[in-house]
Write a protein that holds these residues in place. Structure first.
Motif, PDB file in Angstrom:
ATOM      1  N   VAL A 224      10.931 -23.482 -85.395  1.00 16.73           N
ATOM      2  CA  VAL A 224      10.591 -24.748 -86.040  1.00 16.73           C
ATOM      3  C   VAL A 224       9.942 -25.709 -85.040  1.00 16.73           C
ATOM      4  O   VAL A 224       9.012 -26.445 -85.383  1.00 16.73           O
ATOM      5  CB  VAL A 224      11.852 -25.373 -86.677  1.00 16.73           C
ATOM      6  N   ASN A 225      10.407 -25.683 -83.800  1.00 12.89           N
ATOM      7  CA  ASN A 225       9.836 -26.575 -82.785  1.00 12.89           C
ATOM      8  C   ASN A 225       8.375 -26.264 -82.488  1.00 12.89           C
ATOM      9  O   ASN A 225       7.648 -27.106 -81.958  1.00 12.89           O
ATOM     10  CB  ASN A 225      10.647 -26.495 -81.493  1.00 12.89           C
ATOM     11  N   LYS A 226       7.941 -25.055 -82.819  1.00 17.67           N
ATOM     12  CA  LYS A 226       6.551 -24.672 -82.577  1.00 17.67           C
ATOM     13  C   LYS A 226       5.633 -25.015 -83.747  1.00 17.67           C
ATOM     14  O   LYS A 226       4.425 -24.840 -83.657  1.00 17.67           O
ATOM     15  CB  LYS A 226       6.468 -23.164 -82.296  1.00 17.67           C
ATOM     16  N   LEU A 227       6.209 -25.485 -84.836  1.00 18.67           N
ATOM     17  CA  LEU A 227       5.413 -25.788 -86.023  1.00 18.67           C
ATOM     18  C   LEU A 227       4.989 -27.251 -86.043  1.00 18.67           C
ATOM     19  O   LEU A 227       5.693 -28.125 -85.541  1.00 18.67           O
ATOM     20  CB  LEU A 227       6.224 -25.464 -87.285  1.00 18.67           C
ATOM     21  N   ASP A 228       3.847 -27.507 -86.649  1.00 10.93           N
ATOM     22  CA  ASP A 228       3.310 -28.865 -86.760  1.00 10.93           C
ATOM     23  C   ASP A 228       3.831 -29.487 -88.056  1.00 10.93           C
ATOM     24  O   ASP A 228       3.138 -29.532 -89.074  1.00 10.93           O
ATOM     25  CB  ASP A 228       1.780 -28.802 -86.747  1.00 10.93           C
ATOM     26  N   ILE A 229       5.067 -29.971 -88.006  1.00 10.38           N
ATOM     27  CA  ILE A 229       5.739 -30.463 -89.211  1.00 10.38           C
ATOM     28  C   ILE A 229       5.443 -31.948 -89.419  1.00 10.38           C
ATOM     29  O   ILE A 229       5.627 -32.767 -88.519  1.00 10.38           O
ATOM     30  CB  ILE A 229       7.262 -30.235 -89.109  1.00 10.38           C
ATOM     31  N   SER A 230       4.981 -32.264 -90.617  1.00  9.33           N
ATOM     32  CA  SER A 230       4.723 -33.659 -90.994  1.00  9.33           C
ATOM     33  C   SER A 230       4.503 -33.698 -92.504  1.00  9.33           C
ATOM     34  O   SER A 230       4.446 -32.653 -93.164  1.00  9.33           O
ATOM     35  CB  SER A 230       3.496 -34.212 -90.264  1.00  9.33           C
ATOM     36  N   ASP A 231       4.353 -34.911 -93.054  1.00  5.58           N
ATOM     37  CA  ASP A 231       4.095 -35.040 -94.492  1.00  5.58           C
ATOM     38  C   ASP A 231       2.795 -34.352 -94.890  1.00  5.58           C
ATOM     39  O   ASP A 231       2.691 -33.761 -95.966  1.00  5.58           O
ATOM     40  CB  ASP A 231       4.024 -36.523 -94.886  1.00  5.58           C
ATOM     41  N   GLU A 232       1.798 -34.427 -94.011  1.00  9.52           N
ATOM     42  CA  GLU A 232       0.472 -33.907 -94.343  1.00  9.52           C
ATOM     43  C   GLU A 232       0.270 -32.455 -93.930  1.00  9.52           C
ATOM     44  O   GLU A 232      -0.666 -31.807 -94.392  1.00  9.52           O
ATOM     45  CB  GLU A 232      -0.616 -34.758 -93.669  1.00  9.52           C
ATOM     46  N   ARG A 233       1.119 -31.942 -93.046  1.00 10.78           N
ATOM     47  CA  ARG A 233       0.869 -30.604 -92.495  1.00 10.78           C
ATOM     48  C   ARG A 233       1.903 -29.596 -93.010  1.00 10.78           C
ATOM     49  O   ARG A 233       1.933 -29.282 -94.190  1.00 10.78           O
ATOM     50  CB  ARG A 233       0.877 -30.671 -90.962  1.00 10.78           C
ATOM     51  N   THR A 234       2.753 -29.121 -92.141  1.00  8.51           N
ATOM     52  CA  THR A 234       3.673 -28.038 -92.496  1.00  8.51           C
ATOM     53  C   THR A 234       4.990 -28.573 -93.052  1.00  8.51           C
ATOM     54  O   THR A 234       5.574 -29.507 -92.493  1.00  8.51           O
ATOM     55  CB  THR A 234       3.949 -27.163 -91.260  1.00  8.51           C
ATOM     56  N   HIS A 235       5.451 -27.957 -94.140  1.00 10.05           N
ATOM     57  CA  HIS A 235       6.758 -28.253 -94.719  1.00 10.05           C
ATOM     58  C   HIS A 235       7.670 -27.042 -94.508  1.00 10.05           C
ATOM     59  O   HIS A 235       7.230 -25.897 -94.618  1.00 10.05           O
ATOM     60  CB  HIS A 235       6.645 -28.546 -96.215  1.00 10.05           C
ATOM     61  N   VAL A 236       8.936 -27.311 -94.223  1.00 12.78           N
ATOM     62  CA  VAL A 236       9.900 -26.252 -93.926  1.00 12.78           C
ATOM     63  C   VAL A 236      11.118 -26.397 -94.825  1.00 12.78           C
ATOM     64  O   VAL A 236      11.551 -27.515 -95.132  1.00 12.78           O
ATOM     65  CB  VAL A 236      10.340 -26.311 -92.441  1.00 12.78           C
ATOM     66  N   GLY A 237      11.668 -25.255 -95.242  1.00 14.20           N
ATOM     67  CA  GLY A 237      12.923 -25.234 -95.976  1.00 14.20           C
ATOM     68  C   GLY A 237      13.810 -24.121 -95.449  1.00 14.20           C
ATOM     69  O   GLY A 237      13.309 -23.115 -94.938  1.00 14.20           O
ATOM     70  N   ILE A 238      15.125 -24.299 -95.551  1.00  9.24           N
ATOM     71  CA  ILE A 238      16.072 -23.293 -95.050  1.00  9.24           C
ATOM     72  C   ILE A 238      17.196 -23.109 -96.065  1.00  9.24           C
ATOM     73  O   ILE A 238      17.758 -24.084 -96.573  1.00  9.24           O
ATOM     74  CB  ILE A 238      16.681 -23.714 -93.692  1.00  9.24           C
ATOM     75  N   LEU A 239      17.506 -21.848 -96.342  1.00  3.31           N
ATOM     76  CA  LEU A 239      18.626 -21.506 -97.216  1.00  3.31           C
ATOM     77  C   LEU A 239      19.429 -20.399 -96.551  1.00  3.31           C
ATOM     78  O   LEU A 239      18.856 -19.456 -96.005  1.00  3.31           O
ATOM     79  CB  LEU A 239      18.112 -21.058 -98.581  1.00  3.31           C
ATOM     80  N   GLN A 240      20.754 -20.532 -96.573  1.00  2.45           N
ATOM     81  CA  GLN A 240      21.620 -19.489 -96.024  1.00  2.45           C
ATOM     82  C   GLN A 240      22.173 -18.634 -97.160  1.00  2.45           C
ATOM     83  O   GLN A 240      22.677 -19.155 -98.156  1.00  2.45           O
ATOM     84  CB  GLN A 240      22.768 -20.103 -95.224  1.00  2.45           C
ATOM     85  N   ALA A 241      22.072 -17.318 -96.979  1.00  2.00           N
ATOM     86  CA  ALA A 241      22.530 -16.381 -98.004  1.00  2.00           C
ATOM     87  C   ALA A 241      23.748 -15.618 -97.507  1.00  2.00           C
ATOM     88  O   ALA A 241      23.709 -14.999 -96.448  1.00  2.00           O
ATOM     89  CB  ALA A 241      21.414 -15.403 -98.363  1.00  2.00           C
ATOM     90  N   SER A 242      24.824 -15.689 -98.276  1.00  2.00           N
ATOM     91  CA  SER A 242      25.992 -14.846 -97.983  1.00  2.00           C
ATOM     92  C   SER A 242      26.624 -14.483 -99.326  1.00  2.00           C
ATOM     93  O   SER A 242      25.981 -13.828-100.139  1.00  2.00           O
ATOM     94  CB  SER A 242      26.967 -15.567 -97.044  1.00  2.00           C
TER      95      SER A 242
END
Length: 290
Positions: A224-242
């Motif tokens: 995630v630290n390597k991604l260009d995250i912002s409102d206009e650029r990359t969006h990230v989501g995380i879900l844990q499955a068990s």
């Protein structure tokens, strides 16, 4: 590349073989898109190839690794071995979509450290990534680490494991391999030159294990630290499955766009230790909501 000098005993070899097999098995997601080779070396002109670098079926590759015979040389001439590998397998320039990786598995100091460093520089200049794994046995001290750190492509590609914990350590090397494929070679900060949506479904069942989970979380944080995250650029989501009830969001896609907030969410992720991994349910949730 496996160091077969005298510090590795006959009784220790099976655990090393299991470690290598575990890495190979996890890499074979697409057998048609991977070439794997195995070389063991010690003294000069003692290099042998249980697996020549080529496409193998997973069964054949594992069988050849399994029946690796114990042969002990006197010293670890890593520089000579690297030179042999470079001349034999890396003559032509890499293709545009080709990743070249050398994993050095060692348990003794190189007898020719200067040569090893010079050849490693040449390999890196040819686009070959080098991962080093030093194994500390009863005969080998912790001072092994510095020369192998110098050989690795980066500090995160230099690993050091105690022999007693070797079988739990292959995940570190595998995550390292994933990281090497995360960013293009010509980027220094961001992996995403244009807008992207990236959603991660993470296995948090007991098959991961409490001791391995922090490493998995660390990998997610690095990615995630390597991604260009912002409102206009990359969006990230995380879900844990068990388990079914524990398969849930850590954050929805685009819920947070402040990198510091996202890092805090990742740091607070807890291991669910579910009995089953409902990855399919996790994907259904992610697809339905996004």
């Amino acid at each position: 590349m496996l160091d077969r000098s005298q510090n590795l005993t006959y009784s220790e070899l099976p655990k090393v073989i299991t470690f290598i097999k575990d890495i190979v098995k996890r890499l074979y997601t697409d057998p048609n898109n991977i070439e794997v080779g195995l070389m063991h070396y010690s003294d000069i002109r003692t290099a042998r190839y249980p697996l020549m670098l080529r496409k193998w079926s997973l069964k054949v590759a594992l069988d050849r690794i399994e029946y690796l015979r114990y042969r002990s040389g006197r010293k670890n001439f890593l520089g000579y071995a690297l030179k042999t590998v470079r001349k034999k397998f890396f003559k032509r320039p890499p293709k545009a979509d080709e990743e070249r990786i050398v994993i050095v598995l060692a348990h003794s100091e190189p007898a020719d450290p200067e040569k090893a460093f010079k050849v490693s520089e040449k390999l890196r200049s040819q686009g070959v990534e080098i991962i080093t794994v030093t194994i500390h046995t009863k005969k080998t001290p912790m001072r092994l680490n510095p020369p192998y750190r110098a050989l690795a492509s980066s500090s995160s590609s230099a690993h050091s494991f105690d022999f007693s914990n070797l079988l739990n350590s292959s995940i570190d090397v595998l995550l390292n391999l994933c990281e090497l494929n995360t960013c293009p070679k010509d980027t220094t900060k961001h992996c995403t030159p244009k807008k992207q949506d990236i959603f991660m479904v993470i296995d948090s069942s007991r098959s991961i294990g409490r001791s391995i989970y922090p490493r998995l979380r660390r990998f997610v944080r690095r990615l995630v630290n390597k991604l260009d995250i912002s409102d206009e650029r990359t969006h990230v989501g995380i879900l844990q499955a068990s388990d079914r009830r524990r398969t849930q969001y850590e954050m929805k896609l685009g819920e947070f766009t402040n990198p510091k907030v996202i890092e805090s969410v990742i740091n607070e992720m807890e291991y669910h230790r579910g009995y089953t991994s409902y990855i399919g349910r996790g994907l259904d949730i992610a697809i339905g909501d996004n």
